[in-house]
Design a protein around this motif. Structure first.
Motif, mmCIF file in Angstrom:
data_model
loop_
_atom_site.group_PDB
_atom_site.id
_atom_site.type_symbol
_atom_site.label_atom_id
_atom_site.label_comp_id
_atom_site.label_asym_id
_atom_site.label_seq_id
_atom_site.Cartn_x
_atom_site.Cartn_y
_atom_site.Cartn_z
ATOM 1 N N MET A 85 82.874 -13.499 16.314
ATOM 2 C CA MET A 85 81.819 -12.540 15.993
ATOM 3 C C MET A 85 82.078 -11.197 16.662
ATOM 4 N N GLU A 86 82.586 -11.209 17.878
ATOM 5 C CA GLU A 86 82.936 -9.957 18.535
ATOM 6 C C GLU A 86 84.138 -9.315 17.848
ATOM 7 N N MET A 87 85.093 -10.136 17.413
ATOM 8 C CA MET A 87 86.251 -9.623 16.680
ATOM 9 C C MET A 87 85.818 -8.967 15.371
ATOM 10 N N ILE A 88 84.908 -9.603 14.649
ATOM 11 C CA ILE A 88 84.411 -9.055 13.391
ATOM 12 C C ILE A 88 83.744 -7.703 13.631
ATOM 13 N N ARG A 89 82.950 -7.620 14.718
ATOM 14 C CA ARG A 89 82.317 -6.341 15.052
ATOM 15 C C ARG A 89 83.373 -5.262 15.291
ATOM 16 N N ALA A 90 84.443 -5.622 15.994
ATOM 17 C CA ALA A 90 85.513 -4.659 16.274
ATOM 18 C C ALA A 90 86.209 -4.234 14.982
ATOM 19 N N TRP A 91 86.420 -5.161 14.070
ATOM 20 C CA TRP A 91 87.043 -4.805 12.786
ATOM 21 C C TRP A 91 86.150 -3.831 12.019
ATOM 22 N N ALA A 92 84.838 -4.101 11.999
ATOM 23 C CA ALA A 92 83.910 -3.211 11.298
ATOM 24 C C ALA A 92 83.921 -1.825 11.929
ATOM 25 N N ASP A 93 84.051 -1.779 13.250
ATOM 26 C CA ASP A 93 84.125 -0.500 13.942
ATOM 27 C C ASP A 93 85.373 0.271 13.510
ATOM 28 N N GLU A 94 86.495 -0.432 13.385
ATOM 29 C CA GLU A 94 87.733 0.207 12.948
ATOM 30 C C GLU A 94 87.637 0.730 11.523
ATOM 31 N N GLU A 95 86.778 0.100 10.720
ATOM 32 C CA GLU A 95 86.576 0.564 9.346
ATOM 33 C C GLU A 95 85.675 1.798 9.289
ATOM 34 N N GLY A 96 85.114 2.189 10.436
ATOM 35 C CA GLY A 96 84.234 3.347 10.484
ATOM 36 C C GLY A 96 82.788 3.048 10.159
ATOM 37 N N TRP A 97 82.387 1.773 10.221
ATOM 38 C CA TRP A 97 81.035 1.389 9.843
ATOM 39 C C TRP A 97 80.038 1.551 10.983
ATOM 40 N N ASN A 98 80.497 1.758 12.214
ATOM 41 C CA ASN A 98 79.637 1.980 13.375
ATOM 42 C C ASN A 98 78.595 0.875 13.539
ATOM 43 N N PRO A 99 79.033 -0.390 13.693
ATOM 44 C CA PRO A 99 78.068 -1.484 13.879
ATOM 45 C C PRO A 99 77.387 -1.387 15.236
ATOM 46 N N GLY A 100 76.230 -2.019 15.363
ATOM 47 C CA GLY A 100 75.530 -2.039 16.633
ATOM 48 C C GLY A 100 76.284 -2.864 17.665
ATOM 49 N N ASP A 101 76.171 -2.459 18.918
ATOM 50 C CA ASP A 101 76.902 -3.142 19.981
ATOM 51 C C ASP A 101 76.505 -4.600 20.122
#
Length: 288
Positions: free
Chosen positions: A14-30
């Motif tokens: 789940m933390e990895m998925i958040r990091a991937w979304a961040d790399e996509e520029g989606w700015n997920p919540g911490d």
């Protein structure tokens, strides 16, 4: 596809998925992942090729008849090789028989249409520091007599019932976590004992995200926004605004926020009946 395996996501995933979304520029919540896991612990899938994470998707079930697709990401090195579509099929199979929604980025919308999705509206992210003078003016429209309170001071059943006006299924466990996680602020607008607005702000990699933002009037939305922005570093916020709510678009444009991102809300069947006039900002592009 030899060596490709699809499994449920672990806490580390789940933390990895958040990091991937961040790399996509989606700015997920911490801390979004903690509320996401509560919504449907089995709703997050990871595809691995010979043990290496290659793609992910969320296929979250709500109640007996609704589901939402999100976090559909294939790592760049694995794109164009069929792994993403395998994961897509697994996610859709998990939601078989339900009305399914998603927020589709522009370059994927044609593919979603091929899978039976149809656009209902666009969620346009408005981002920036709200302008004080404009915020003062907006806050005079329909906000007289409204008190802004900590949402945690209200009976939860009242918050959950209010949320159901803007979402097609009950999501009590998710809502409880979403509004109560450390580091975020949830505020409600109350008039005469009745909820007339709700907003949550959460820390992200860049601009602090506000969602949901529900309000009876633009003035109530502005009053909530003013208080929520006090909790954003530098005052910079981002709100995913449904373009069908023209009053919401006018409000955020007038406050000096600028469009930075767009995704189409799409469904596999008729769009559910929601209080779109009161929906100033969606909760999450990943889970609806």
């Amino acid at each position: 596809m030899t060596g490709f395996e699809i499994t449920g996501a672990s806490a580390a995933d789940m933390e990895m998925i958040r990091a991937w979304a961040d790399e996509e520029g989606w700015n997920p919540g911490d801390t979004d992942r903690f509320a996401f896991a509560v919504a449907d612990p089995e709703g997050f899938l990871v595809g691995r090729l010979d043990g290496e994470p290659a793609a992910c998707i969320s296929a979250v079930r709500y109640g007996a008849g609704f589901g939402f697709i999100g976090f559909y990401i294939a790592r760049p090195a694995f794109r164009g090789r069929g792994y993403g579509i395998r994961l897509w099929q697994a996610g859709m199979e998990r939601l078989d028989g339900r009305l399914v929604g998603l927020d589709g980025v522009v370059d994927q919308q044609d593919n979603y249409r091929k899978s039976g999705f149809r656009s209902a509206w666009n969620n346009v992210r408005h981002e920036g520091v709200p302008q004080g003078a404009a915020l003062d003016a907006a806050g005079t429209d329909g906000a007289d007599g409204v008190e802004i309170v900590d949402a945690a001071t209200l009976p939860f059943r009242q918050l959950a019932a209010y949320d159901r006006r803007f979402f097609p299924a009950s999501r009590d466990a998710f809502l409880s976590a979403w509004t109560g996680l450390p580091g975020r602020t949830a505020l409600a607008a109350v008039r005469g004992g009745r909820i007339e607005g709700l907003g949550v702000i959460r820390p992200c990699s860049s601009a602090s995200r506000i969602g949901p933002l529900y309000a009876a009037t633009p003035g109530v939305a502005a009053a909530l926004l003013r208080r929520l922005a006090e909790h954003a570093p530098g005052g910079e916020v981002a709100v995913d605004v449904p373009d069908v709510n023209r009053a919401a678009t006018a409000l955020f444009t007038g406050l000096g926020l600028v469009p930075t991102f767009e995704a189409a809300r799409m469904y596999t069947g008729p769009a559910p009946e929601l209080d779109l006039a009161g929906l100033y900002g969606v909760t999450s592009l990943e889970l609806g």
